[in-house]
Write an enzyme that holds these catalytic residues in place. Structure first.
Site, short mmCIF file in Angstrom:
data_model
loop_
_atom_site.label_atom_id
_atom_site.label_comp_id
_atom_site.label_asym_id
_atom_site.label_seq_id
_atom_site.Cartn_x
_atom_site.Cartn_y
_atom_site.Cartn_z
N LYS A 47 -3.49 3.38 -2.55
CA LYS A 47 -4.22 4.33 -2.71
C LYS A 47 -3.78 5.73 -2.27
O LYS A 47 -3.15 5.87 -1.15
CB LYS A 47 -5.54 4.33 -1.83
CG LYS A 47 -6.20 2.95 -1.78
CD LYS A 47 -7.41 2.99 -0.76
CE LYS A 47 -7.38 1.45 -0.01
NZ LYS A 47 -8.27 1.51 1.08
N MET A 84 -9.20 7.75 9.03
CA MET A 84 -9.65 7.93 7.88
C MET A 84 -10.72 9.10 8.00
O MET A 84 -11.86 9.18 7.56
CB MET A 84 -10.37 6.86 7.04
CG MET A 84 -9.45 5.81 6.80
SD MET A 84 -10.16 4.42 5.94
CE MET A 84 -10.61 3.81 7.23
N ASP A 111 0.73 -1.21 0.08
CA ASP A 111 0.11 0.08 -0.02
C ASP A 111 0.83 1.27 0.02
O ASP A 111 2.10 1.24 0.09
CB ASP A 111 -1.00 -0.15 1.31
CG ASP A 111 -2.07 -0.89 1.16
OD1 ASP A 111 -2.42 -1.28 0.08
OD2 ASP A 111 -2.73 -1.42 2.23
N1 SAH Z 1 -4.21 -0.72 8.91
C1 SAH Z 1 -4.04 0.68 9.23
C2 SAH Z 1 -5.19 1.63 9.13
C3 SAH Z 1 -5.68 1.71 7.79
S1 SAH Z 1 -6.69 3.05 7.55
C4 SAH Z 1 -3.44 0.66 10.82
O1 SAH Z 1 -3.64 -0.15 11.39
O2 SAH Z 1 -2.79 1.39 11.07
C5 SAH Z 1 -5.84 4.30 7.13
C6 SAH Z 1 -5.91 5.35 7.89
O3 SAH Z 1 -4.88 5.05 9.27
C7 SAH Z 1 -5.58 6.77 7.75
O4 SAH Z 1 -6.57 7.39 7.19
C8 SAH Z 1 -5.15 7.46 9.15
O5 SAH Z 1 -6.22 7.87 9.96
C9 SAH Z 1 -4.44 6.30 9.69
N2 SAH Z 1 -3.07 6.34 9.52
C10 SAH Z 1 -2.18 5.31 9.06
N3 SAH Z 1 -0.80 5.72 9.08
C11 SAH Z 1 -0.88 7.08 9.67
C12 SAH Z 1 0.14 7.96 10.28
N4 SAH Z 1 1.34 7.71 9.97
N5 SAH Z 1 -0.14 9.12 10.79
C13 SAH Z 1 -1.58 9.17 11.16
N6 SAH Z 1 -2.29 8.37 10.61
C14 SAH Z 1 -2.24 7.36 10.11
#
Ligand code: SAH
Length: 251
Positions: A62, A176, A40
């Site tokens: 995405k 998100m 991703d």
């Molecule tokens: N599976 C992932 C989440 C996927 S959904 C997990 O466990 O972290 C994607 C969302 O994750 C983004 O829209 C944001 O809300 C969050 N996210 C992922 N990486 C991030 C980062 N480095 N800083 C802030 N938010 C993050």
């Protein structure tokens, strides 16, 4: 070689929240062995330097809500590489099973008769607030933490009951949640959430560019709009946010 030994497998690997040091030992070892890495966009690119020199690396990420590749295509790609007998690592941001569609990919692969494994990751839902000095639970402030998707979905099954959430108490961690923040916060406030509830948005957490915007529940969406906060960011709503004043940046 028997057909059985040629059978490939897929590892759904959590990449962690953005700092390449926050992948698991098992996840890193799998990256070093993989024939194919399908990743991703929300992963630390440095992680890809662990790949074998002849590994095939495919970006299906995405960007800004725009799919570079549709889910059906990703599923089919995972299955076809595995059926070629390859060791496939599906590298996903954070933890593969938290809002990452990892569950759907695992289901699809199982139905195709492909061996699938999950290597859990450090989720941004807990790690991003943590690195900003916000423990999602704390004995004095919150005994529950609810993980919520802020992304509006046309799929009814994924609908979030914001009205009910307003009265749960504890900490709300919204992923998100940037584009829908104005609407979602309005729903929470209309349903009775105390407008003075502390809130914070952590943008690009666990990276060198980490930025935090603080505000009360009633003003956080507007503040983020003014500050031009962009995804990826985690929104935290609850008293635990106050702890960051004391704890500060914990990176
Ligand atoms: N599976 C992932 C989440 C996927 S959904 C997990 O466990 O972290 C994607 C969302 O994750 C983004 O829209 C944001 O809300 C969050 N996210 C992922 N990486 C991030 C980062 N480095 N800083 C802030 N938010 C993050």
């Amino acid at each position: 070689m028997t057909p059985r030994s040629r059978k490939g497998e897929v590892y759904l690997v959590g990449a962690g929240p953005g700092d390449p040091g926050l992948i698991t030992v098992k996840g890193k070892e799998l990256l070093e062995k993989a024939d194919v890495i399908i990743h991703d966009s929300l992963i630390a690119v440095e992680l890809l330097s662990n790949a074998k020199s002849d590994a095939e690396v495919i970006d299906v990420g995405k960007r800004g809500g725009k799919h570079l590749a549709e889910q059906d295509y990703i599923n089919a790609l995972l299955a076809s590489k595995a059926k070629e007998g390859k060791k496939v690592v599906r590298l996903k941001g954070g933890d593969p099973f938290l809002f990452g569609r990892g569950g759907e990919e695992a289901e699809f692969l199982r139905k195709e008769g492909i061996r699938v494994h999950v290597v859990p990751g450090v989720t941004s839902a807990i790690a991003v607030p943590a690195l900003a000095g916000i423990p999602v639970t704390h004995r004095h402030f919150a005994s529950t933490a609810t993980f919520i998707t802020g992304h509006e979905s046309a799929d009814k099954e994924e609908d979030v009951d914001w009205e009910a959430l307003a009265s749960v108490g504890g900490t709300m961690v919204i992923l998100m949640g940037i584009s829908g923040m104005e609407r979602n916060m309005r729903r929470l406030l209309d349903a009775g959430l105390d407008p003075l509830t502390p809130a914070a948005v952590v943008e690009r957490g666990a990276t060198a560019d980490q930025r935090i915007v603080f505000g009360m529940a009633s003003e956080i969406a507007e503040k983020c709009r003014k500050e031009k906060v962009k995804a990826p960011a985690v929104l935290v709503v609850g008293k635990v946010v106050l702890l960051s004043e004391e704890l500060g940046d914990l990176r």
